[in-house]
Design an enzyme around this catalytic site. Structure first.
Site, PDB file in Angstrom:
ATOM      1  N   CYS A   1      26.671 -65.927 -41.525  1.00  0.00           N
ATOM      2  CA  CYS A   1      27.966 -66.508 -41.159  1.00  0.00           C
ATOM      3  C   CYS A   1      28.354 -67.904 -42.292  1.00  0.00           C
ATOM      4  O   CYS A   1      27.471 -68.511 -42.355  1.00  0.00           O
ATOM      5  CB  CYS A   1      28.185 -66.904 -39.728  1.00  0.00           C
ATOM      6  SG  CYS A   1      29.536 -67.252 -39.279  1.00  0.00           S
TER       7      CYS A   1
ATOM      8  N   CYS B   1      21.689 -66.388 -27.108  1.00  0.00           N
ATOM      9  CA  CYS B   1      22.636 -66.897 -27.866  1.00  0.00           C
ATOM     10  C   CYS B   1      22.152 -67.838 -29.173  1.00  0.00           C
ATOM     11  O   CYS B   1      21.553 -68.821 -28.816  1.00  0.00           O
ATOM     12  CB  CYS B   1      23.725 -67.897 -27.623  1.00  0.00           C
ATOM     13  SG  CYS B   1      24.621 -66.738 -26.292  1.00  0.00           S
TER      14      CYS B   1
ATOM     15  N   CYS C   1      23.872 -73.546 -34.678  1.00  0.00           N
ATOM     16  CA  CYS C   1      23.739 -71.981 -34.787  1.00  0.00           C
ATOM     17  C   CYS C   1      22.686 -71.497 -36.002  1.00  0.00           C
ATOM     18  O   CYS C   1      22.949 -71.708 -37.046  1.00  0.00           O
ATOM     19  CB  CYS C   1      25.108 -71.408 -34.946  1.00  0.00           C
ATOM     20  SG  CYS C   1      25.061 -69.529 -35.291  1.00  0.00           S
TER      21      CYS C   1
ATOM     22  N   GLU D   1      21.484 -58.139 -35.503  1.00  0.00           N
ATOM     23  CA  GLU D   1      20.938 -57.842 -34.339  1.00  0.00           C
ATOM     24  C   GLU D   1      21.942 -57.494 -33.260  1.00  0.00           C
ATOM     25  O   GLU D   1      23.023 -57.853 -33.359  1.00  0.00           O
ATOM     26  CB  GLU D   1      20.119 -59.247 -33.647  1.00  0.00           C
ATOM     27  CG  GLU D   1      18.971 -59.441 -34.646  1.00  0.00           C
ATOM     28  CD  GLU D   1      18.085 -60.234 -33.976  1.00  0.00           C
ATOM     29  OE1 GLU D   1      17.078 -60.394 -34.439  1.00  0.00           O
ATOM     30  OE2 GLU D   1      18.649 -61.136 -33.088  1.00  0.00           O
TER      31      GLU D   1
ATOM     32  N   CYS E   1      28.148 -73.780 -38.268  1.00  0.00           N
ATOM     33  CA  CYS E   1      28.124 -74.573 -37.020  1.00  0.00           C
ATOM     34  C   CYS E   1      26.661 -75.091 -37.111  1.00  0.00           C
ATOM     35  O   CYS E   1      25.780 -74.302 -37.345  1.00  0.00           O
ATOM     36  CB  CYS E   1      28.381 -73.638 -35.719  1.00  0.00           C
ATOM     37  SG  CYS E   1      29.911 -73.225 -35.819  1.00  0.00           S
TER      38      CYS E   1
ATOM     39  N   CYS F   1      26.104 -56.826 -27.015  1.00  0.00           N
ATOM     40  CA  CYS F   1      26.491 -58.093 -27.818  1.00  0.00           C
ATOM     41  C   CYS F   1      26.291 -57.570 -28.953  1.00  0.00           C
ATOM     42  O   CYS F   1      25.093 -57.242 -29.575  1.00  0.00           O
ATOM     43  CB  CYS F   1      25.585 -59.269 -27.643  1.00  0.00           C
ATOM     44  SG  CYS F   1      25.983 -60.803 -28.486  1.00  0.00           S
TER      45      CYS F   1
END
Ligand code: SAH
Ligand code: SF4
Length: 395
Positions: free
Chosen positions: A127, A358, A134, A107, A131, A120
């Site tokens: 990933c 986010c 996230c 994205e 975390c 962004c």
């Protein structure tokens, strides 16, 4: 504990089929042009056409020699990732879901503000850092993006937002800032990220100042040192915790690079940084990291690092098992920092209605796309994402 490795993305310009010129930064494009017997200034012309004029048709690159246009036809192309979806939020935030093959989607989000426009961008599909708060991390690691896929996000957004196409540079660029805060950990996809950064800064390409390009990292200490040498842009560091015990839980990479090492790396980075502060990001999680004690610990932690603190209200996603801190607690937390003399901002949540805030990037849509396309691949097993190891291999 796991040890993330730096993997270079395989870009194979010599593989069958046309070379994607979005994969080349200036140095690589000069080398490629030379390999075809063309002078370096041709590479600069090409860069301007591709990145400034947003042109993808060689025939329309009017000041390129006909002979070069002939060579390019069939051998080269300008191909950004294909757009799967385009959403516009009520607040003007725009989000594109881009296809990066084999069921992977990434994205890119454009956030318009009064005096600037920020794009962004993502650097990895998924990933490995994982975390706790996230949604990208929860999806596991799929693969590193290529240079073309990283810079292609900026190329595409300029194109979609209406950049002039005649190469005259009359039109105002509405993307004034780029933040690498989308999906992925940029410093774990170092070489392609570096090439993309160089293109963003190159006067023949996007010509952005180092201060207007921000890389956000969860704290890959050795690679912060490399970035400081290779291409020091503005740096944001995802802190999220005020002590090692808490950060080990929230950002597992902390077990490899604990806070004392991270703070020292920030200080080293500042010696070369385009701004005289580091931005620390701190996601506000109800009852987890948002107490007054946490705030006081945080003040001590960052005491020797010139910094700004950016508090990010947690954006929930299905199955997160975490809640956003109440506004009163965020205000009280911020006040402790402000009283200690730290410039502190609380991020406004943008694009909530299109899941572009986010940590919500490539949520359900990507999962569906990826699983559906995976299952369509012959002979490949569909594996639930949680069964992937941090390095992205299947268990
Ligand atoms: N991997 C890099 C850059 C991408 S994440 C990094 O971690 O810095 C960009 C920012 O979004 C980070 O500060 C990250 O901690 C934050 N973030 C991730 N998930 C979030 C969520 N659910 N709510 C609010 N912020 C989140
Ligand atoms: Fe990766 Fe950043 Fe998400 Fe952590 S916050 S899992 S490093 S994308």
């Amino acid at each position: 504990m796991y040890a993330p490795t730096v993997t270079e993305t395989a870009v194979e310009p010599s593989a069958q089929g046309p070379v994607n010129l979005l994969d080349f930064d200036a140095a690589a494009l000069i080398a490629w042009c030379e390999s075809m017997g063309e002078k370096p200034f041709r590479a600069r012309q090409l860069l301007r056409w591709i990145h400034q004029a947003g042109e993808s048709e060689f025939d329309r690159m009017s000041d390129l020699a006909k002979s070069l246009r002939g060579k390019l036809a069939g051998r080269a192309e300008v191909r950004p990732p294909a757009v799967l979806q385009d959403h516009v939020s009520e607040d003007g935030t725009r989000k594109w879901l881009l296809d990066v093959g084999q069921g992977n989607a990434i994205e890119t989000v454009y956030i318009p503000e009064t005096s600037r426009g920020t794009l962004c961008i993502s650097t990895q599909a998924g990933c490995a850092v994982n975390c706790r708060f996230c949604s990208t991390g929860k999806q596991g690691f799929n693969r590193n993006l290529t240079v073309a896929e990283i810079i292609g996000q900026l190329w595409w957004a300029n194109h979609a937002l209406g950049l002039v196409r005649d190469g005259s540079e009359k039109g105002e660029r509405i993307i004034s800032n780029v933040v690498m805060m989308g999906m992925g950990e940029p410093l774990l996809n170092y070489e392609p990220t570096l090439a993309a950064l160089r293109l963003m800064l190159d006067d023949h390409a996007y010509g952005l100042s180092r201060r207007r390009v921000t890389l956000s990292t969860s704290g890959v200490v050795p690679m912060m040192d490399r970035l400081r040498e290779d291409c020091p842009v503005a740096l944001a560091v995802s802190l999220h915790a005020s002590n090692d015990r808490l950060r080990d839980e929230l950002v597992p990479l902390n077990r490899k690079y604990p806070l004392a090492e991270l703070m020292a790396a920030c200080q080293r980075y500042l010696e070369r940084a385009p701004r005289d502060f580091i931005t620390f990001e701190y996601v506000m999680l109800d009852g987890v990291n948002d107490s007054e004690l946490n705030a006081r610990e945080l003040v001590e932690l960052v005491r020797d690092v010139p910094c700004k603190l950016n508090l990010i209200p947690f954006n929930p996603f299905p199955g997160a098992g975490l809640k956003r801190s109440p506004a009163t607690r965020i205000r009280a937390f911020a006040q402790v920092l402000i009283d200690a003399g730290i410039v502190t901002t609380t991020r406004r949540t943008r694009g909530d209605d299109i899941d572009a805030a986010c940590g919500q990037l490539a949520g359900e849509v990507q999962d569906r796309t990826r699983l559906a396309e995976r299952s369509a691949l012959s002979g490949q097993r569909v594996v639930p994402l949680r069964q992937m190891t941090p390095a992205g291999e299947l268990l």
